[in-house]
Design a protein around this motif. Structure first.
Motif, PDB file in Angstrom:
ATOM      1  N   MET A 195      61.796 -57.971-117.696  1.00  0.00           N
ATOM      2  CA  MET A 195      62.289 -57.408-117.306  1.00  0.00           C
ATOM      3  C   MET A 195      62.055 -56.331-116.601  1.00  0.00           C
ATOM      4  O   MET A 195      61.067 -55.991-115.924  1.00  0.00           O
ATOM      5  CB  MET A 195      63.063 -58.376-116.260  1.00  0.00           C
ATOM      6  CG  MET A 195      63.097 -58.723-115.489  1.00  0.00           C
ATOM      7  SD  MET A 195      61.778 -59.786-115.035  1.00  0.00           S
ATOM      8  CE  MET A 195      61.724 -59.921-112.248  1.00  0.00           C
ATOM      9  N   LYS A 196      62.831 -55.895-117.125  1.00  0.00           N
ATOM     10  CA  LYS A 196      62.994 -53.822-116.710  1.00  0.00           C
ATOM     11  C   LYS A 196      61.472 -53.441-117.210  1.00  0.00           C
ATOM     12  O   LYS A 196      60.955 -52.566-116.460  1.00  0.00           O
ATOM     13  CB  LYS A 196      63.582 -52.727-117.217  1.00  0.00           C
ATOM     14  CG  LYS A 196      65.200 -53.547-117.067  1.00  0.00           C
ATOM     15  CD  LYS A 196      65.919 -52.278-117.083  1.00  0.00           C
ATOM     16  CE  LYS A 196      67.260 -53.767-116.655  1.00  0.00           C
ATOM     17  NZ  LYS A 196      68.626 -52.055-117.779  1.00  0.00           N
ATOM     18  N   GLN A 197      60.427 -54.219-118.595  1.00  0.00           N
ATOM     19  CA  GLN A 197      59.006 -53.448-119.308  1.00  0.00           C
ATOM     20  C   GLN A 197      58.714 -53.579-117.514  1.00  0.00           C
ATOM     21  O   GLN A 197      57.649 -52.954-117.861  1.00  0.00           O
ATOM     22  CB  GLN A 197      59.098 -53.700-120.333  1.00  0.00           C
ATOM     23  CG  GLN A 197      59.892 -52.681-120.944  1.00  0.00           C
ATOM     24  CD  GLN A 197      59.614 -53.962-122.750  1.00  0.00           C
ATOM     25  OE1 GLN A 197      59.127 -55.023-123.169  1.00  0.00           O
ATOM     26  NE2 GLN A 197      59.586 -52.469-123.103  1.00  0.00           N
ATOM     27  N   MET A 198      58.531 -55.299-117.444  1.00  0.00           N
ATOM     28  CA  MET A 198      57.398 -55.456-116.015  1.00  0.00           C
ATOM     29  C   MET A 198      57.304 -55.018-114.816  1.00  0.00           C
ATOM     30  O   MET A 198      56.493 -54.568-114.723  1.00  0.00           O
ATOM     31  CB  MET A 198      57.392 -56.829-115.545  1.00  0.00           C
ATOM     32  CG  MET A 198      56.736 -58.092-115.559  1.00  0.00           C
ATOM     33  SD  MET A 198      56.120 -58.617-116.545  1.00  0.00           S
ATOM     34  CE  MET A 198      55.432 -59.933-116.019  1.00  0.00           C
ATOM     35  N   ILE A 199      58.778 -54.362-114.803  1.00  0.00           N
ATOM     36  CA  ILE A 199      58.603 -53.799-113.634  1.00  0.00           C
ATOM     37  C   ILE A 199      58.659 -52.415-113.621  1.00  0.00           C
ATOM     38  O   ILE A 199      57.953 -51.724-113.199  1.00  0.00           O
ATOM     39  CB  ILE A 199      60.397 -53.387-112.956  1.00  0.00           C
ATOM     40  CG1 ILE A 199      60.899 -54.857-112.115  1.00  0.00           C
ATOM     41  CG2 ILE A 199      60.274 -52.486-112.234  1.00  0.00           C
ATOM     42  CD1 ILE A 199      62.298 -54.667-112.097  1.00  0.00           C
ATOM     43  N   LYS A 200      58.326 -51.340-114.657  1.00  0.00           N
ATOM     44  CA  LYS A 200      57.956 -50.007-115.632  1.00  0.00           C
ATOM     45  C   LYS A 200      56.686 -50.148-114.890  1.00  0.00           C
ATOM     46  O   LYS A 200      55.727 -49.610-115.087  1.00  0.00           O
ATOM     47  CB  LYS A 200      58.051 -49.886-116.355  1.00  0.00           C
ATOM     48  CG  LYS A 200      59.864 -49.264-116.462  1.00  0.00           C
ATOM     49  CD  LYS A 200      59.929 -48.951-117.904  1.00  0.00           C
ATOM     50  CE  LYS A 200      61.647 -48.321-117.413  1.00  0.00           C
ATOM     51  NZ  LYS A 200      62.744 -47.552-118.925  1.00  0.00           N
ATOM     52  N   ILE A 201      56.031 -51.567-115.845  1.00  0.00           N
ATOM     53  CA  ILE A 201      54.251 -51.413-115.620  1.00  0.00           C
ATOM     54  C   ILE A 201      53.874 -51.875-114.641  1.00  0.00           C
ATOM     55  O   ILE A 201      53.072 -51.461-114.240  1.00  0.00           O
ATOM     56  CB  ILE A 201      53.753 -52.596-116.702  1.00  0.00           C
ATOM     57  CG1 ILE A 201      54.128 -52.206-118.457  1.00  0.00           C
ATOM     58  CG2 ILE A 201      52.272 -53.340-116.437  1.00  0.00           C
ATOM     59  CD1 ILE A 201      54.131 -53.101-119.008  1.00  0.00           C
TER      60      ILE A 201
END
Length: 65
Positions: free
Chosen positions: A1-7
């Protein structure tokens, strides 16, 4: 989920940067037009150089899309 937010944030930042570059592009085109009207060779070359830099930056952004 955190990676998605960063992207998503990265994409938003890139879109904002592209918007700023397009505003700069419009400004430089207006400056070039003004220099052409005044026959100011030095200012025309300066504007053309900056327009090329903006074009290169935009091309670089689109290469990653």
């Amino acid at each position: 989920m955190k990676q998605m937010i960063k992207i998503i944030r990265k994409v938003d930042i890139e879109k904002q940067y592209e918007h700023v570059l397009r505003l700069e592009l419009d400004y430089e085109l207006a400056s070039l037009y003004s220099a052409m009207q005044g026959n100011d060779e030095k200012e025309m070359e300066k504007c053309k150089k900056r327009l090329k830099e903006i074009q290169d930056e935009l091309d670089g952004l689109h290469a990653y899309v």
